[in-house]
Design a protein around this motif. Structure first.
Motif, PDB file in Angstrom:
ATOM      1  N   LEU A  71       0.869  -1.458  -0.099  1.00  0.00           N
ATOM      2  CA  LEU A  71       0.189   0.068   0.275  1.00  0.00           C
ATOM      3  C   LEU A  71       0.877   1.175   0.124  1.00  0.00           C
ATOM      4  CD1 LEU A  71      -2.673   1.602   0.666  1.00  0.00           C
ATOM      5  CD2 LEU A  71      -2.780   1.092   2.780  1.00  0.00           C
ATOM      6  N   MET A  72       1.870   1.475   0.700  1.00  0.00           N
ATOM      7  CA  MET A  72       2.745   2.947   0.843  1.00  0.00           C
ATOM      8  C   MET A  72       3.541   2.254  -0.057  1.00  0.00           C
ATOM      9  SD  MET A  72       1.374   4.146   3.844  1.00  0.00           S
ATOM     10  CE  MET A  72       2.268   5.313   3.736  1.00  0.00           C
ATOM     11  N   ASN A  73       3.745   1.470  -0.531  1.00  0.00           N
ATOM     12  CA  ASN A  73       4.977   2.059  -1.680  1.00  0.00           C
ATOM     13  C   ASN A  73       4.184   2.280  -2.943  1.00  0.00           C
ATOM     14  OD1 ASN A  73       7.547   1.429  -0.182  1.00  0.00           O
ATOM     15  ND2 ASN A  73       7.301  -0.816  -0.249  1.00  0.00           N
ATOM     16  N   ASP A  74       3.217   1.916  -3.274  1.00  0.00           N
ATOM     17  CA  ASP A  74       2.708   2.145  -4.732  1.00  0.00           C
ATOM     18  C   ASP A  74       1.465   3.316  -4.728  1.00  0.00           C
ATOM     19  OD1 ASP A  74       1.251   2.186  -6.888  1.00  0.00           O
ATOM     20  OD2 ASP A  74       0.332   0.142  -6.690  1.00  0.00           O
ATOM     21  N   PRO A  75       1.860   4.228  -4.409  1.00  0.00           N
ATOM     22  CA  PRO A  75       0.906   5.849  -5.139  1.00  0.00           C
ATOM     23  C   PRO A  75      -1.003   5.667  -5.779  1.00  0.00           C
ATOM     24  CG  PRO A  75       3.049   6.393  -5.675  1.00  0.00           C
ATOM     25  CD  PRO A  75       2.530   5.110  -5.083  1.00  0.00           C
ATOM     26  N   VAL A 106      -6.041   1.042  -2.495  1.00  0.00           N
ATOM     27  CA  VAL A 106      -6.636   1.270  -1.727  1.00  0.00           C
ATOM     28  C   VAL A 106      -6.339   2.785  -1.467  1.00  0.00           C
ATOM     29  CG1 VAL A 106      -5.998   1.381   0.646  1.00  0.00           C
ATOM     30  CG2 VAL A 106      -6.307  -0.376  -0.613  1.00  0.00           C
ATOM     31  N   HIS A 107      -6.028   3.092  -2.181  1.00  0.00           N
ATOM     32  CA  HIS A 107      -5.919   5.225  -2.194  1.00  0.00           C
ATOM     33  C   HIS A 107      -6.992   5.204  -2.748  1.00  0.00           C
ATOM     34  CE1 HIS A 107      -1.676   4.860  -0.211  1.00  0.00           C
ATOM     35  NE2 HIS A 107      -1.588   4.330  -1.642  1.00  0.00           N
ATOM     36  N   GLY A 108      -7.938   4.952  -3.720  1.00  0.00           N
ATOM     37  CA  GLY A 108      -9.113   5.598  -4.272  1.00  0.00           C
ATOM     38  C   GLY A 108     -10.052   5.249  -3.758  1.00  0.00           C
ATOM     39  N   GLY A 131       5.443  13.426  -1.262  1.00  0.00           N
ATOM     40  CA  GLY A 131       5.093  14.341  -2.078  1.00  0.00           C
ATOM     41  C   GLY A 131       3.650  13.134  -3.482  1.00  0.00           C
ATOM     42  N   ASP A 132       3.113  12.496  -2.477  1.00  0.00           N
ATOM     43  CA  ASP A 132       2.108  11.389  -3.109  1.00  0.00           C
ATOM     44  C   ASP A 132       1.260  11.199  -2.990  1.00  0.00           C
ATOM     45  OD1 ASP A 132       2.787   9.031  -2.098  1.00  0.00           O
ATOM     46  OD2 ASP A 132       4.481   8.771  -3.309  1.00  0.00           O
ATOM     47  N   SER A 133       0.422  10.118  -3.088  1.00  0.00           N
ATOM     48  CA  SER A 133      -1.079  10.197  -2.408  1.00  0.00           C
ATOM     49  C   SER A 133      -1.224   9.602  -1.060  1.00  0.00           C
ATOM     50  CB  SER A 133      -1.835   9.258  -3.842  1.00  0.00           C
ATOM     51  OG  SER A 133      -1.446   7.866  -3.928  1.00  0.00           O
ATOM     52  N   THR A 134       0.054   8.717  -0.924  1.00  0.00           N
ATOM     53  CA  THR A 134       0.219   8.195   0.486  1.00  0.00           C
ATOM     54  C   THR A 134       0.102   9.393   1.595  1.00  0.00           C
ATOM     55  OG1 THR A 134       2.589   8.244   0.424  1.00  0.00           O
ATOM     56  CG2 THR A 134       1.236   6.632  -0.995  1.00  0.00           C
TER      57      THR A 134
END
Length: 373
Positions: free
Chosen positions: A172-176, A180-182, A222-225
């Motif tokens: 989850l945290m390594n892939d913006p 799940v982020h959506g 600096g990303d969606s995470t």
């Protein structure tokens, strides 16, 4: 494990979505009597093929419609991200297949209602994979409640830990762009079912929910995470019962517990350590009353240890034993026309609770920049 029965209708089962959680489903299905994992499907051919090869499945597909048309399935397990659940469920229902869904059920409670309605309209049945509620310790807890051990339930607490550095957390945290982020509730939406569904059996009316959340981890990437909150607390009240829920990403050890406070006793369930013990009012006077309770609790934990030895010997100690029990009850309900193992009322109540939590901790911003009410 269930014995093979000649009068049990053999169910042909398919899986849509061949990611990691599908392995758990396939592993359980492999050893269930009266069940054949007949087909698997994923838009990515390599995912579908590898699952079919590893579990000896006779057919794999990249199109759900083709699988439903050719495989003649009785039940379909949907193990995709929740954004696809409504459309896939409607597709399966139209093809005459019962549906078993991974959590979360849908993106919103409105979609959850449509999803269940589509299955009911087709005269079929649905269940969701709330498997920890069917683990041996959870079933023991339910028996103790039925036997009146706690008296009248006053308050319920559910705590679930999450390891952001663990296997799922790293993905989850390594892939913006991770799905799940959506989600409207991001990490919380992927885990909150397991808190809410432990409360809803005790609620007689729609609960009032108050929630707060924050990000405890430090640093920005600096990303969606960066937008992902990792600590959640909420309180709910329904009639004369209150509840408190915690989803925690930083406390160690990573816990999975439940406490039920009653007028006669308190039950504490530890799903990771597989124990359920009751705490009762001590009856000894003065200093003896402070000395004996530790021995009483030690004896109760010792009894739990021996119960676990018995479960281990009976092969009831595998990770997904609760899923096997849940699926057995679901499949038997399909065969015999009984009620689903998890009431739709509880599933939908949990979905509405989750919507309320997300609206409070991730409020939608209006064009003016204010949170929408």
């Amino acid at each position: 494990m269930l014995p093979e029965a000649t009068d049990r209708k053999r169910l042909r089962v398919g899986i849509v979505g061949c990611g990691k959680i599908a392995d758990g489903h396939a592993e359980v299905l492999r050893y269930m009597a009266g069940v054949e994992l007949a087909a698997v499907c994923d838009r990515e051919p390599i995912l579908a093929e590898q699952l079919a090869v590893r579990f000896g499945v006779g057919a794999w597909y990249t199109d759900t419609a083709e699988m439903l048309a050719k495989a003649q399935l009785d039940v379909v397990h949907i193990t995709t991200p929740p954004g696809a659940h409504l459309a896939l469920t409607e597709q399966c229902a139209a093809a005459g297949a019962h549906v078993f869904l991974e959590k979360p059920l849908a993106l919103t409670s409105a979609d959850a209602e449509k999803l269940i309605a589509s299955v009911e309209k087709a005269g079929l049945m649905l269940s969701i994979d709330y498997w920890p509620n069917f683990d041996p310790v959870a079933l023991e807890m339910k028996r103790m409640l039925t036997d009146g051990v706690v008296g009248e339930v006053v308050h319920v607490e559910a705590f679930i830990g999450y390891d952001l550095a663990g296997e799922y957390g790293r993905a989850l945290m390594n892939d913006p762009r991770h799905w799940v982020h959506g989600l409207p509730g991001k990490l919380f939406q992927n885990m909150l079912d397991h808190i809410c569904n432990r409360m809803t059996p005790f609620f007689t009316e729609e609960p009032e929910v108050r929630a707060m959340a924050y990000k405890r981890r430090l640093g920005e990437r600096g990303d969606s995470t960066d937008a992902l909150l990792d600590e959640l607390r909420f309180v709910a009240k329904s009639g004369r019962v209150s509840a408190y829920g915690t989803l925690c990403s930083h406390a160690r050890p990573v816990a999975n517990t439940m406490k039920i406070y009653g007028t006669a006793a308190t039950l504490e369930v530890d799903f990771n350590n597989r124990t359920v013990v009751a705490t009762t009012t001590q009856k000894y006077p003065s200093s003896l009353g402070r000395l004996f309770p530790a021995f009483v609790m030690a004896r109760r934990y010792w009894a739990q240890a021996w119960k676990n030895v018995g479960r281990f010997r009976r092969k009831e100690f595998q990770f997904f034993v609760g899923m096997e029990t849940l699926l057995t009850r679901f499949y038997d309900a399909i065969r015999n026309g009984g009620e689903p193992p998890i009431a739709y009322r509880e599933i939908l109540m949990a979905a509405r609770m989750m919507d309320s939590v997300y609206a409070q901790v991730y409020p939608v911003k209006t064009p003016a920049g204010d949170a929408a009410q």
